[in-house]
Motif scaffolding. Structure first.
Motif, PDB file in Angstrom:
ATOM      1  N   LYS A  80     -27.788 125.413  -2.515  1.00 49.92           N
ATOM      2  CA  LYS A  80     -28.158 123.676  -1.918  1.00 49.92           C
ATOM      3  C   LYS A  80     -29.401 123.790  -1.208  1.00 49.92           C
ATOM      4  N   TYR A  81     -29.625 124.912  -0.369  1.00 48.49           N
ATOM      5  CA  TYR A  81     -30.498 124.996   0.682  1.00 48.49           C
ATOM      6  C   TYR A  81     -31.638 125.100   0.151  1.00 48.49           C
ATOM      7  N   PHE A  82     -32.033 125.759  -1.150  1.00 47.30           N
ATOM      8  CA  PHE A  82     -33.399 125.972  -1.834  1.00 47.30           C
ATOM      9  C   PHE A  82     -33.829 124.609  -2.025  1.00 47.30           C
ATOM     10  N   LYS A  83     -33.160 123.640  -2.748  1.00 49.91           N
ATOM     11  CA  LYS A  83     -33.725 122.409  -2.996  1.00 49.91           C
ATOM     12  C   LYS A  83     -33.616 121.224  -2.242  1.00 49.91           C
ATOM     13  N   THR A  84     -32.776 121.512  -1.033  1.00 46.64           N
ATOM     14  CA  THR A  84     -32.801 120.292  -0.078  1.00 46.64           C
ATOM     15  C   THR A  84     -33.598 120.603   1.389  1.00 46.64           C
ATOM     16  N   ILE A  85     -34.073 121.436   1.646  1.00 45.70           N
ATOM     17  CA  ILE A  85     -34.733 121.805   2.800  1.00 45.70           C
ATOM     18  C   ILE A  85     -35.957 122.520   2.504  1.00 45.70           C
ATOM     19  N   LYS A  86     -37.186 121.817   3.032  1.00 46.50           N
ATOM     20  CA  LYS A  86     -38.392 122.186   2.722  1.00 46.50           C
ATOM     21  C   LYS A  86     -38.672 123.544   3.377  1.00 46.50           C
ATOM     22  N   HIS A  87     -39.282 124.603   2.588  1.00 43.39           N
ATOM     23  CA  HIS A  87     -39.645 126.022   2.940  1.00 43.39           C
ATOM     24  C   HIS A  87     -40.672 126.419   2.048  1.00 43.39           C
ATOM     25  N   PHE A  88     -41.137 127.816   2.466  1.00 39.44           N
ATOM     26  CA  PHE A  88     -42.370 128.404   1.979  1.00 39.44           C
ATOM     27  C   PHE A  88     -41.580 129.636   1.159  1.00 39.44           C
ATOM     28  N   LYS A  89     -41.995 130.078   0.108  1.00 40.79           N
ATOM     29  CA  LYS A  89     -41.328 131.293  -0.378  1.00 40.79           C
ATOM     30  C   LYS A  89     -42.458 132.313  -0.187  1.00 40.79           C
ATOM     31  N   LEU A  90     -41.960 133.420   0.416  1.00 49.38           N
ATOM     32  CA  LEU A  90     -43.113 134.647   0.598  1.00 49.38           C
ATOM     33  C   LEU A  90     -42.752 135.744  -0.520  1.00 49.38           C
ATOM     34  N   TRP A 146     -41.060 143.844  -2.481  1.00 49.96           N
ATOM     35  CA  TRP A 146     -39.865 144.611  -2.616  1.00 49.96           C
ATOM     36  C   TRP A 146     -38.856 143.540  -2.477  1.00 49.96           C
ATOM     37  N   GLY A 147     -39.139 142.226  -2.454  1.00 50.19           N
ATOM     38  CA  GLY A 147     -38.208 141.129  -2.554  1.00 50.19           C
ATOM     39  C   GLY A 147     -38.720 139.955  -1.910  1.00 50.19           C
ATOM     40  N   ASN A 148     -38.070 138.814  -1.889  1.00 45.82           N
ATOM     41  CA  ASN A 148     -38.335 137.325  -1.458  1.00 45.82           C
ATOM     42  C   ASN A 148     -37.970 136.898  -0.234  1.00 45.82           C
ATOM     43  N   TYR A 149     -38.687 136.193   0.667  1.00 48.45           N
ATOM     44  CA  TYR A 149     -38.426 135.635   1.786  1.00 48.45           C
ATOM     45  C   TYR A 149     -38.706 134.144   1.634  1.00 48.45           C
ATOM     46  N   TYR A 150     -37.657 133.438   2.367  1.00 43.74           N
ATOM     47  CA  TYR A 150     -37.644 131.897   2.351  1.00 43.74           C
ATOM     48  C   TYR A 150     -37.979 131.473   3.758  1.00 43.74           C
ATOM     49  N   LEU A 151     -39.086 130.927   3.964  1.00 40.64           N
ATOM     50  CA  LEU A 151     -39.389 130.656   5.489  1.00 40.64           C
ATOM     51  C   LEU A 151     -39.162 129.182   5.614  1.00 40.64           C
ATOM     52  N   TYR A 152     -38.123 129.061   6.782  1.00 40.07           N
ATOM     53  CA  TYR A 152     -38.082 127.622   7.159  1.00 40.07           C
ATOM     54  C   TYR A 152     -38.480 127.734   8.314  1.00 40.07           C
ATOM     55  N   GLU A 153     -38.363 126.315   8.906  1.00 37.31           N
ATOM     56  CA  GLU A 153     -38.922 125.966  10.350  1.00 37.31           C
ATOM     57  C   GLU A 153     -38.558 126.880  11.457  1.00 37.31           C
ATOM     58  N   LYS A 154     -37.250 127.310  11.403  1.00 37.10           N
ATOM     59  CA  LYS A 154     -36.548 128.143  12.515  1.00 37.10           C
ATOM     60  C   LYS A 154     -35.978 129.303  12.137  1.00 37.10           C
ATOM     61  N   PHE A 155     -35.818 129.671  10.873  1.00 37.15           N
ATOM     62  CA  PHE A 155     -35.319 130.635  10.235  1.00 37.15           C
ATOM     63  C   PHE A 155     -35.949 131.317   8.899  1.00 37.15           C
ATOM     64  N   VAL A 156     -35.434 132.225   8.629  1.00 38.24           N
ATOM     65  CA  VAL A 156     -35.990 133.123   7.529  1.00 38.24           C
ATOM     66  C   VAL A 156     -34.710 133.524   6.624  1.00 38.24           C
TER      67      VAL A 156
END
Length: 137
Positions: free
Chosen positions: A7-17, A21-31
């Protein structure tokens, strides 16, 4: 559960890096990290990731880190202490475990971390714990 199915992927704004070797989802205060199956996450990969995180968050940022261990891979447990020694970027980390092997690895990694590290049984538990930390609010 993969992060993009949560549910977090669609409901909280983030940047996908996307890294090799993998994916990172960068939020305002956490990754949130999800590494690919079979890779070895060594210090060279860690340094490349840190460069990207510092570019995104800034030199003096303090963030939480969630390792969503949906895939089997290896990690150099000393990466945690090196990151804290050289960059002091991470305030706390959560490792989402899905099996006993991941639990054992997370326990070993916890011994190398100088910041708070929690082993979590679900992505929900990890996000709730990280976002509830006073240091990040």
């Amino acid at each position: 559960m993969k992060f993009e199915q949560s549910k977090y992927f669609k409901t909280i704004k983030h940047f996908k890096l996307v890294m090799p070797w993998g994916n990172y989802y960068l939020y305002e205060k956490f990754v949130v990290s999800e590494l690919d199956h079979g890779i070895h996450f060594d210090w060279d990969k860690t340094k490349l990731l840190l460069k990207e995180l510092i570019e995104f968050y800034g030199d003096n940022a303090k963030i939480g880190f969630i390792s969503n261990r949906v895939n089997a891979y290896s990690i150099d447990p000393q990466n945690w202490s090196k990151v804290q020694k050289e960059h002091n970027l991470l305030l706390a980390s959560a490792i989402v475990i899905y099996n006993s092997s991941t639990y054992l690895n997370a326990t070993l990694e916890k011994h190398f971390s100088k910041t708070s590290m929690k082993r979590c049984n679900s992505l929900d538990e990890a996000v709730t714990w990280i976002t509830g930390l006073n240091e990040l609010n």
